[in-house]
Design a protein around this motif. Structure first.
Motif, mmCIF file in Angstrom:
data_model
loop_
_atom_site.group_PDB
_atom_site.id
_atom_site.type_symbol
_atom_site.label_atom_id
_atom_site.label_comp_id
_atom_site.label_asym_id
_atom_site.label_seq_id
_atom_site.Cartn_x
_atom_site.Cartn_y
_atom_site.Cartn_z
ATOM 1 N N ALA A 14 0.827 -1.205 0.000
ATOM 2 C CA ALA A 14 0.000 0.000 0.000
ATOM 3 C C ALA A 14 0.863 1.258 0.000
ATOM 4 O O ALA A 14 0.559 2.232 -0.696
ATOM 5 N N GLY A 15 1.948 1.250 0.783
ATOM 6 C CA GLY A 15 2.844 2.400 0.810
ATOM 7 C C GLY A 15 3.492 2.652 -0.538
ATOM 8 O O GLY A 15 3.637 3.811 -0.966
ATOM 9 N N ARG A 16 3.884 1.572 -1.226
ATOM 10 C CA ARG A 16 4.489 1.729 -2.554
ATOM 11 C C ARG A 16 3.492 2.322 -3.544
ATOM 12 O O ARG A 16 3.826 3.220 -4.323
ATOM 13 N N SER A 59 3.231 10.778 -6.890
ATOM 14 C CA SER A 59 4.071 11.362 -7.934
ATOM 15 C C SER A 59 3.313 11.592 -9.241
ATOM 16 O O SER A 59 3.819 12.266 -10.137
ATOM 17 N N ASP A 60 2.126 11.030 -9.359
ATOM 18 C CA ASP A 60 1.304 11.197 -10.566
ATOM 19 C C ASP A 60 0.282 12.301 -10.294
ATOM 20 O O ASP A 60 -0.830 12.053 -9.833
ATOM 21 N N LEU A 120 -3.392 -7.511 -3.894
ATOM 22 C CA LEU A 120 -4.631 -6.786 -4.158
ATOM 23 C C LEU A 120 -5.106 -6.016 -2.929
ATOM 24 O O LEU A 120 -5.678 -4.928 -3.057
ATOM 25 N N GLY A 121 -4.864 -6.582 -1.742
ATOM 26 C CA GLY A 121 -5.218 -5.866 -0.529
ATOM 27 C C GLY A 121 -4.419 -4.590 -0.374
ATOM 28 O O GLY A 121 -4.938 -3.567 0.097
ATOM 29 N N GLY A 122 -3.142 -4.624 -0.779
ATOM 30 C CA GLY A 122 -2.330 -3.417 -0.734
ATOM 31 C C GLY A 122 -2.847 -2.353 -1.684
ATOM 32 O O GLY A 122 -2.940 -1.168 -1.321
ATOM 33 N N TYR A 123 -3.187 -2.767 -2.904
ATOM 34 C CA TYR A 123 -3.765 -1.812 -3.859
ATOM 35 C C TYR A 123 -5.099 -1.277 -3.358
ATOM 36 O O TYR A 123 -5.377 -0.076 -3.449
ATOM 37 N N THR A 161 5.778 -4.934 -13.677
ATOM 38 C CA THR A 161 5.861 -4.908 -12.216
ATOM 39 C C THR A 161 5.047 -6.034 -11.593
ATOM 40 O O THR A 161 5.490 -6.695 -10.647
ATOM 41 N N LEU A 162 3.866 -6.252 -12.116
ATOM 42 C CA LEU A 162 3.004 -7.295 -11.564
ATOM 43 C C LEU A 162 3.628 -8.674 -11.739
ATOM 44 O O LEU A 162 3.555 -9.519 -10.843
#
Length: 251
Positions: free
Chosen positions: A10-12, A19-20, A102-105, A87-88
């Protein structure tokens, strides 16, 4: 699911999102801007004495619909971008579980959704004079849960897309029918029977109904809690299905 891995992911995602600047503007600024546009659209529409202003009737519903649509669009494209960039693929070769990924996203975009919903409600109630019988806090909560539903469905649909363009193509299939049948255009009980049955299995219908319950009642109601629980269950179910259908594209 490993909580530490989930929070790192999640932090990443949040760092990438920060940044976007265009995506941040779309998430935070666009819903408030659309609510302002809606206000001026209905500003001169006449209402009879004792009738609720048209803006109040429409805006309360849009506070749930707009976050849902935007978060679906942003999440599905962002996840597909991770896939096309490789990346995935790299993440799926690590011990990270699919639910961690997916939980992080979902956590990262849900945090963005919470900020989005809070800002849109602050503009609507504080600046545009939107008024409801119920507390503003319940509107914010329902809007956040609805935005999280958009995140979960976006993650699910991204698993079936091969390009960002294909991810966008899911919008008229998943989102637009729900907009037509949620009660925004025609009350659900006035729909043809088969369309009313279809509406009853679509999660956005319950989000709109929950918001209308807040608009009409000074306190919480059993219907509001039921609708909120249904929307949350749809979000959890979509996230689990997304994890089950997540596959590597290379051997």
């Amino acid at each position: 699911m490993n909580p530490r891995i989930l929070l790192v992911t999640a932090g990443r995602v949040l760092a990438q999102l920060r940044s976007d600047h265009r995506t941040v503007a779309m998430i935070l600024v666009v819903p408030s801007a659309l609510m302002i546009l809606l206000y001026f659209l209905y500003q001169n529409v006449p209402t009879t004495a004792g009738e609720q202003p048209l803006f109040d009737r429409i805006a309360i519903t849009m506070l749930g619909i707009i976050p849902f649509v935007i978060m679906f669009l942003v999440t599905s494209i962002a996840m597909q971008r991770e896939r096309t960039s490789g990346t995935l693929e790299r993440l799926l070769t690590t011990p990270m579980a699919k639910l961690d990924l997916l939980g992080g996203y979902a956590t990262a975009f849900s945090a963005a959704a919470a900020a989005q919903a809070a800002l849109a409600c602050a503009v609507s109630f504080g600046f545009l004079g939107l008024w409801t019988q119920g507390a503003v806090g319940w509107v914010i909560l329902i809007a956040i849960v609805d935005a999280v539903l958009g995140v979960a469905l976006g993650l699910l649909c991204s698993a079936f897309a091969r390009t960002e363009f294909q991810a966008v193509q899911f919008m008229p299939v998943i989102v637009i029918p729900q907009l037509f049948l949620c009660g925004l255009l025609v009350p659900r009980d006035q729909l043809p029977t088969w369309l009313e049955w279809t509406s009853n299995v679509l999660p956005l219908s319950y989000a709109v109904e929950a918001l209308n319950e807040v608009a009409k009642n000074p306190g919480t109601t059993a219907t509001m809690w039921r609708d909120l629980a249904i929307v949350a269950l749809f979000a959890v179910g979509a996230l689990c299905l997304a994890a089950a259908t997540l596959r590597r594209r290379t051997p």
